[in-house]
Design a protein around this motif. Structure first.
Motif, PDB file in Angstrom:
ATOM      1  N   THR A  47      -2.697  11.169  -6.812  1.00 31.80           N
ATOM      2  CA  THR A  47      -4.114  10.454  -6.976  1.00 31.80           C
ATOM      3  C   THR A  47      -4.871  10.818  -5.789  1.00 31.80           C
ATOM      4  O   THR A  47      -6.044  10.519  -5.814  1.00 31.80           O
ATOM      5  CB  THR A  47      -4.056   9.001  -7.028  1.00 31.80           C
TER       6      THR A  47
ATOM      7  N   ASN B 114      -8.297  -0.131  -6.835  1.00 32.87           N
ATOM      8  CA  ASN B 114      -7.653   1.318  -7.209  1.00 32.87           C
ATOM      9  C   ASN B 114      -8.654   2.028  -8.078  1.00 32.87           C
ATOM     10  O   ASN B 114      -8.906   1.624  -9.253  1.00 32.87           O
ATOM     11  CB  ASN B 114      -6.415   0.886  -7.876  1.00 32.87           C
TER      12      ASN B 114
ATOM     13  N   GLN C  72       0.935  -1.128   0.083  1.00 31.01           N
ATOM     14  CA  GLN C  72      -0.092   0.028  -0.220  1.00 31.01           C
ATOM     15  C   GLN C  72       1.060   1.209  -0.082  1.00 31.01           C
ATOM     16  O   GLN C  72       1.875   1.191   0.644  1.00 31.01           O
ATOM     17  CB  GLN C  72      -0.913   0.155   1.045  1.00 31.01           C
TER      18      GLN C  72
ATOM     19  N   SER D 297      -9.751   2.982 -13.144  1.00 33.03           N
ATOM     20  CA  SER D 297      -9.639   1.904 -12.282  1.00 33.03           C
ATOM     21  C   SER D 297      -8.446   0.968 -12.974  1.00 33.03           C
ATOM     22  O   SER D 297      -8.506   0.856 -14.094  1.00 33.03           O
ATOM     23  CB  SER D 297     -10.975   1.319 -11.788  1.00 33.03           C
TER      24      SER D 297
ATOM     25  N   THR E 254      -4.775   6.416  -1.593  1.00 29.95           N
ATOM     26  CA  THR E 254      -4.018   5.232  -1.360  1.00 29.95           C
ATOM     27  C   THR E 254      -4.194   4.426  -2.335  1.00 29.95           C
ATOM     28  O   THR E 254      -5.150   4.137  -2.821  1.00 29.95           O
ATOM     29  CB  THR E 254      -4.182   4.419   0.082  1.00 29.95           C
ATOM     30  N   LEU E 255      -3.057   3.780  -3.023  1.00 30.10           N
ATOM     31  CA  LEU E 255      -2.923   2.682  -4.025  1.00 30.10           C
ATOM     32  C   LEU E 255      -2.466   1.591  -3.302  1.00 30.10           C
ATOM     33  O   LEU E 255      -1.525   1.314  -2.787  1.00 30.10           O
ATOM     34  CB  LEU E 255      -2.233   3.377  -5.167  1.00 30.10           C
ATOM     35  N   THR E 256      -3.042   0.460  -4.044  1.00 26.70           N
ATOM     36  CA  THR E 256      -2.334  -0.933  -3.672  1.00 26.70           C
ATOM     37  C   THR E 256      -1.724  -1.614  -5.054  1.00 26.70           C
ATOM     38  O   THR E 256      -2.200  -1.459  -6.051  1.00 26.70           O
ATOM     39  CB  THR E 256      -3.573  -1.787  -3.033  1.00 26.70           C
TER      40      THR E 256
ATOM     41  N   PRO F 136      -4.285  -4.214  -8.881  1.00 25.68           N
ATOM     42  CA  PRO F 136      -2.761  -3.999  -8.068  1.00 25.68           C
ATOM     43  C   PRO F 136      -1.520  -4.521  -9.158  1.00 25.68           C
ATOM     44  O   PRO F 136      -0.652  -3.691  -8.973  1.00 25.68           O
ATOM     45  CB  PRO F 136      -2.978  -4.836  -6.842  1.00 25.68           C
TER      46      PRO F 136
END
Length: 378
Positions: free
Chosen positions: A273, A311, A267, A365, A276-278, A368
């Motif tokens: 952005t 995401n 994470q 979208s 949080t992005l995974t 991951p």
């Protein structure tokens, strides 16, 4: 060409046919090739890919013997060729210009290199006929270079090179003079010819698509050094540096800080952005480490509705381009960061086929596993 025939034996990964050991080439104070080590297998098409001035053609010329290394050694088929002159190497180099004799017919151009071979006239004629048949040039045998097309001239040069049965064929930007459609067609023809003859090909090109279509493996070069070697899918999908990621195809970059890690799941807090992005990555990332996130435009989905979970990033269509088979969207995020997104035009319906239009609010979208994590800041 018959694309079903694959007569060449599979390359032996344990026996490098070409071994380059710590080779450098200097021209005065300028270092064109900087301590390059490389192994190329027997019977493969290997591409040297890079921009102008990266050292790829200089390296090719050292393999051919036209340039002597300032340091290091070159082995071909187990023999040290470092100081061996070009005419004593089992190598033929095909130049970008093709270098055909304008006053000679196609068949005489193909047979020119056989004049000094230990062969009878009948054997030479048979070899020329074999090459003309292989390259589909038999109907053009009595014509001169100016009477045939650019693609046919390219095949004449290739037939002449293969007539002497070299162990290694070096090709310097072999398709650069052809138009786009002919270049795409010839790429597959070259691949098939290589499989039929079993000759090892080393191709120099600046064209990423050409390298990825032709090569069984490729090396990306920059400033005289090799940045990454691998099969095309690995170089594209798993670049080892920002340079390689940026050089091969189109890509978006972010900067993020690792906030949590569970196995391959990472994470990251990404300011561009706004959240949080995974990512799913084998990179041994550390909590608090700042990394570069790289994301290919075709890995991003675009929709008008907010997707559930995963995401997801909102944005606005700032610009778009229609390319027939797909459309390229430039999406401006709330942070001002602009993302490139590629979407296939699956429907044949003009503007209504597009997912969104200028100034539309959309959601982006991506999985991951689509995120490439690289060390260093974006």
């Amino acid at each position: 060409m018959n694309t079903t025939e694959r007569a060449a034996p599979a390359p032996d990964p344990d026996q490098p046919f070409i071994r380059v050991e710590g080779v450098s080439k200097k021209f005065g104070a300028f270092t064109a090739v900087d301590t390059v080590s490389l192994e190329i297998r027997k019977g493969e098409i290997f591409a040297l890919l890079g921009g102008s001035g990266c050292g790829k053609t200089t390296l090719l010329r050292m393999l051919a013997g036209f340039e002597a290394p300032s340091a290091g050694k070159i082995f071909i088929d187990g023999q040290d060729m470092t100081d061996v002159p070009p005419y004593r190497r089992p190598v033929h180099m095909m130049f970008q210009s093709y270098a055909l004799f304008p006053h000679m017919t196609v068949e005489k151009n193909v047979g020119y290199g056989l004049k000094h071979e230990d062969m009878t006239s009948a054997e030479r004629a048979a070899r020329v006929a074999e090459m003309l048949e292989l390259l589909q040039l038999t109907p053009q045998a009595k014509r001169k270079p100016h009477q045939i097309s650019g693609g046919q001239r390219q095949r004449v040069a290739l037939a002449r090179a293969l007539a002497r049965k070299p162990k290694l064929l070096l090709l310097d930007e072999p398709l650069a003079a052809l138009d786009k459609k002919l270049r795409e067609k010839t790429q597959f023809e070259l691949t098939n010819i290589q499989h039929q003859t079993g000759v090892t090909f080393v191709v120099v090109t600046h064209d990423q698509e050409e390298a990825m279509t032709l090569a069984s493996r490729m090396a990306v070069m920059d400033k005289g050094q090799i940045m990454q070697v691998g099969v095309p899918t690995d170089v594209y999908e798993y670049p080892e540096s920002r340079f390689v990621a940026d050089f091969i195809g189109s890509i978006n970059f972010f900067s993020g800080v690792v906030t949590a890690k569970n196995g391959d799941a990472v994470q990251l807090d990404v300011a561009e952005t706004g959240g949080t992005l995974t990512a799913s990555s084998p990179l041994d990332a550390q909590i608090g480490e700042r990394l570069t996130l790289a994301l290919r435009p075709e890995k991003i989905r675009i929709s008008r509705d907010q997707p559930e979970g995963g995401n997801a990033v909102p944005g606005m269509v700032e610009d778009l381009g229609y390319f027939g088979k797909d459309s390229l969207y430039r999406i401006k995020l709330a942070s001002g960061h602009v993302l490139s997104v590629s979407s296939v035009n699956a429907r044949r319906a003009g503007e209504s086929a597009r997912v969104a239009q200028w100034d539309d609010r959309v959601w982006l979208s991506f999985d991951p596993g689509a995120i490439i994590l690289l060390r260093g800041e974006a």
